[in-house]
Motif scaffolding. Sequence first.
Motif, PDB file in Angstrom:
ATOM      1  N   GLN A 113       0.845  -1.199   0.000  1.00 10.93           N
ATOM      2  CA  GLN A 113       0.000   0.000   0.000  1.00 10.93           C
ATOM      3  C   GLN A 113       0.877   1.245   0.000  1.00 10.93           C
ATOM      4  OE1 GLN A 113      -3.269  -0.159  -0.231  1.00 10.93           O
ATOM      5  NE2 GLN A 113      -3.630   2.024  -0.131  1.00 10.93           N
ATOM      6  N   GLY A 114       0.593   2.188  -0.896  1.00  6.99           N
ATOM      7  CA  GLY A 114       1.320   3.449  -0.947  1.00  6.99           C
ATOM      8  C   GLY A 114       2.565   3.413  -1.818  1.00  6.99           C
ATOM      9  N   ALA A 115       2.984   2.259  -2.259  1.00  8.85           N
ATOM     10  CA  ALA A 115       4.154   2.144  -3.131  1.00  8.85           C
ATOM     11  C   ALA A 115       3.686   2.313  -4.568  1.00  8.85           C
ATOM     12  CB  ALA A 115       4.830   0.798  -2.935  1.00  8.85           C
ATOM     13  N   ALA A 116       4.059   3.425  -5.187  1.00  9.60           N
ATOM     14  CA  ALA A 116       3.531   3.683  -6.524  1.00  9.60           C
ATOM     15  C   ALA A 116       4.579   4.236  -7.486  1.00  9.60           C
ATOM     16  CB  ALA A 116       2.358   4.656  -6.423  1.00  9.60           C
ATOM     17  N   THR A 117       5.871   4.045  -7.183  1.00  8.17           N
ATOM     18  CA  THR A 117       6.924   4.513  -8.071  1.00  8.17           C
ATOM     19  C   THR A 117       7.919   3.392  -8.351  1.00  8.17           C
ATOM     20  OG1 THR A 117       8.379   5.241  -6.288  1.00  8.17           O
ATOM     21  CG2 THR A 117       6.784   6.878  -7.127  1.00  8.17           C
ATOM     22  N   VAL A 118       8.714   3.575  -9.379  1.00  5.79           N
ATOM     23  CA  VAL A 118       9.750   2.599  -9.703  1.00  5.79           C
ATOM     24  C   VAL A 118      10.738   2.490  -8.547  1.00  5.79           C
ATOM     25  CG1 VAL A 118      11.654   2.099 -11.280  1.00  5.79           C
ATOM     26  CG2 VAL A 118       9.464   2.884 -12.182  1.00  5.79           C
ATOM     27  N   GLY A 119      11.040   3.606  -7.885  1.00  6.76           N
ATOM     28  CA  GLY A 119      11.923   3.578  -6.719  1.00  6.76           C
ATOM     29  C   GLY A 119      11.348   2.726  -5.598  1.00  6.76           C
ATOM     30  N   ALA A 120      10.036   2.802  -5.393  1.00  6.16           N
ATOM     31  CA  ALA A 120       9.384   1.990  -4.364  1.00  6.16           C
ATOM     32  C   ALA A 120       9.421   0.514  -4.729  1.00  6.16           C
ATOM     33  CB  ALA A 120       7.947   2.457  -4.150  1.00  6.16           C
ATOM     34  N   VAL A 121       9.327   0.215  -6.028  1.00  8.30           N
ATOM     35  CA  VAL A 121       9.447  -1.177  -6.481  1.00  8.30           C
ATOM     36  C   VAL A 121      10.836  -1.695  -6.139  1.00  8.30           C
ATOM     37  CG1 VAL A 121       9.534  -2.674  -8.505  1.00  8.30           C
ATOM     38  CG2 VAL A 121       7.750  -0.920  -8.331  1.00  8.30           C
ATOM     39  N   ARG A 122      11.844  -0.910  -6.449  1.00 10.81           N
ATOM     40  CA  ARG A 122      13.225  -1.314  -6.142  1.00 10.81           C
ATOM     41  C   ARG A 122      13.396  -1.533  -4.643  1.00 10.81           C
ATOM     42  NH1 ARG A 122      18.657   1.880  -8.216  1.00 10.81           N
ATOM     43  NH2 ARG A 122      20.171   0.370  -7.405  1.00 10.81           N
ATOM     44  N   GLU A 123      12.880  -0.630  -3.830  1.00  7.20           N
ATOM     45  CA  GLU A 123      12.982  -0.771  -2.375  1.00  7.20           C
ATOM     46  C   GLU A 123      12.293  -2.045  -1.891  1.00  7.20           C
ATOM     47  OE1 GLU A 123      11.469   2.808  -0.601  1.00  7.20           O
ATOM     48  OE2 GLU A 123      12.978   4.044  -1.592  1.00  7.20           O
ATOM     49  N   ALA A 124      11.133  -2.353  -2.454  1.00  9.77           N
ATOM     50  CA  ALA A 124      10.409  -3.569  -2.054  1.00  9.77           C
ATOM     51  C   ALA A 124      11.218  -4.815  -2.402  1.00  9.77           C
ATOM     52  CB  ALA A 124       9.035  -3.611  -2.729  1.00  9.77           C
ATOM     53  N   LEU A 125      11.890  -4.797  -3.537  1.00 10.22           N
ATOM     54  CA  LEU A 125      12.713  -5.943  -3.922  1.00 10.22           C
ATOM     55  C   LEU A 125      13.947  -6.065  -3.038  1.00 10.22           C
ATOM     56  CD1 LEU A 125      12.409  -5.641  -7.791  1.00 10.22           C
ATOM     57  CD2 LEU A 125      11.274  -7.293  -6.296  1.00 10.22           C
ATOM     58  N   VAL A 126      14.584  -4.953  -2.730  1.00  7.39           N
ATOM     59  CA  VAL A 126      15.753  -4.951  -1.843  1.00  7.39           C
ATOM     60  C   VAL A 126      15.365  -5.495  -0.469  1.00  7.39           C
ATOM     61  CG1 VAL A 126      17.371  -3.437  -0.607  1.00  7.39           C
ATOM     62  CG2 VAL A 126      17.012  -3.145  -3.067  1.00  7.39           C
TER      63      VAL A 126
ATOM     64  N   CYS B 197      13.610   5.157 -17.274  1.00 12.05           N
ATOM     65  CA  CYS B 197      13.015   6.060 -16.301  1.00 12.05           C
ATOM     66  C   CYS B 197      13.875   6.177 -15.060  1.00 12.05           C
ATOM     67  CB  CYS B 197      11.622   5.581 -15.930  1.00 12.05           C
ATOM     68  SG  CYS B 197      11.608   4.027 -15.016  1.00 12.05           S
ATOM     69  N   GLY B 198      13.483   7.069 -14.182  1.00 13.17           N
ATOM     70  CA  GLY B 198      14.123   7.248 -12.896  1.00 13.17           C
ATOM     71  C   GLY B 198      13.239   6.706 -11.792  1.00 13.17           C
ATOM     72  N   PRO B 199      13.737   6.756 -10.560  1.00 12.30           N
ATOM     73  CA  PRO B 199      12.990   6.195  -9.440  1.00 12.30           C
ATOM     74  C   PRO B 199      11.674   6.909  -9.132  1.00 12.30           C
ATOM     75  CG  PRO B 199      14.941   7.352  -8.666  1.00 12.30           C
ATOM     76  CD  PRO B 199      15.025   7.308 -10.162  1.00 12.30           C
ATOM     77  N   GLU B 200      11.523   8.131  -9.600  1.00 10.32           N
ATOM     78  CA  GLU B 200      10.305   8.895  -9.320  1.00 10.32           C
ATOM     79  C   GLU B 200       9.153   8.571 -10.269  1.00 10.32           C
ATOM     80  OE1 GLU B 200      12.391  10.698 -12.600  1.00 10.32           O
ATOM     81  OE2 GLU B 200      13.153  10.099 -10.651  1.00 10.32           O
ATOM     82  N   THR B 201       9.404   7.765 -11.284  1.00  9.11           N
ATOM     83  CA  THR B 201       8.380   7.423 -12.275  1.00  9.11           C
ATOM     84  C   THR B 201       7.251   6.615 -11.637  1.00  9.11           C
ATOM     85  OG1 THR B 201      10.024   7.434 -14.030  1.00  9.11           O
ATOM     86  CG2 THR B 201       7.976   6.250 -14.468  1.00  9.11           C
ATOM     87  N   ALA B 202       6.036   7.047 -11.887  1.00 11.42           N
ATOM     88  CA  ALA B 202       4.860   6.365 -11.340  1.00 11.42           C
ATOM     89  C   ALA B 202       4.625   5.042 -12.065  1.00 11.42           C
ATOM     90  CB  ALA B 202       3.630   7.251 -11.480  1.00 11.42           C
TER      91      ALA B 202
END
Length: 85
Positions: A26-39, A64-69
Motif C-alpha cells: 500500500q502506498g508504493a507507486a513509483t519505480v523507486g518503491a518497487v526497487r525498495e520492495a525488492l531490496v 526512467c528514474g525512481p520517481e516514475t509512477a
Amino acid sequence: MKISLKFFASVREALGTGQDSLELPQGAATVGAVREALVARGGAWAEALGQDRAVRMACDQVMCGPETAVADGAEVAFFPPVTGG
C-alpha cells in the motif's frame, strides 16, 4: 497493485531469474518503491538491486528514474548500465 518484473544481464544472473511479479505494498507507486520492495527481500535481491549498485530502470519499456509512477499491470525492468560501440 500487481506488476510484472523483468531482469537482464548481470542482474538476471545474480537473481537466478529473468522475470517475476510483485504485489506492491500500500502506498508504493513509483519505480523507486518497487526497487525498495525488492531490496527488502534481502539476500541476492538486496545485493543485486541495492542503492549502492549502478542499475538502470525502465517502466513499460521506457527508460526512467525512481520517481516514475507505476500503474497496475505495469512492467518494470532492471538492468546494469551498458556501454558498447
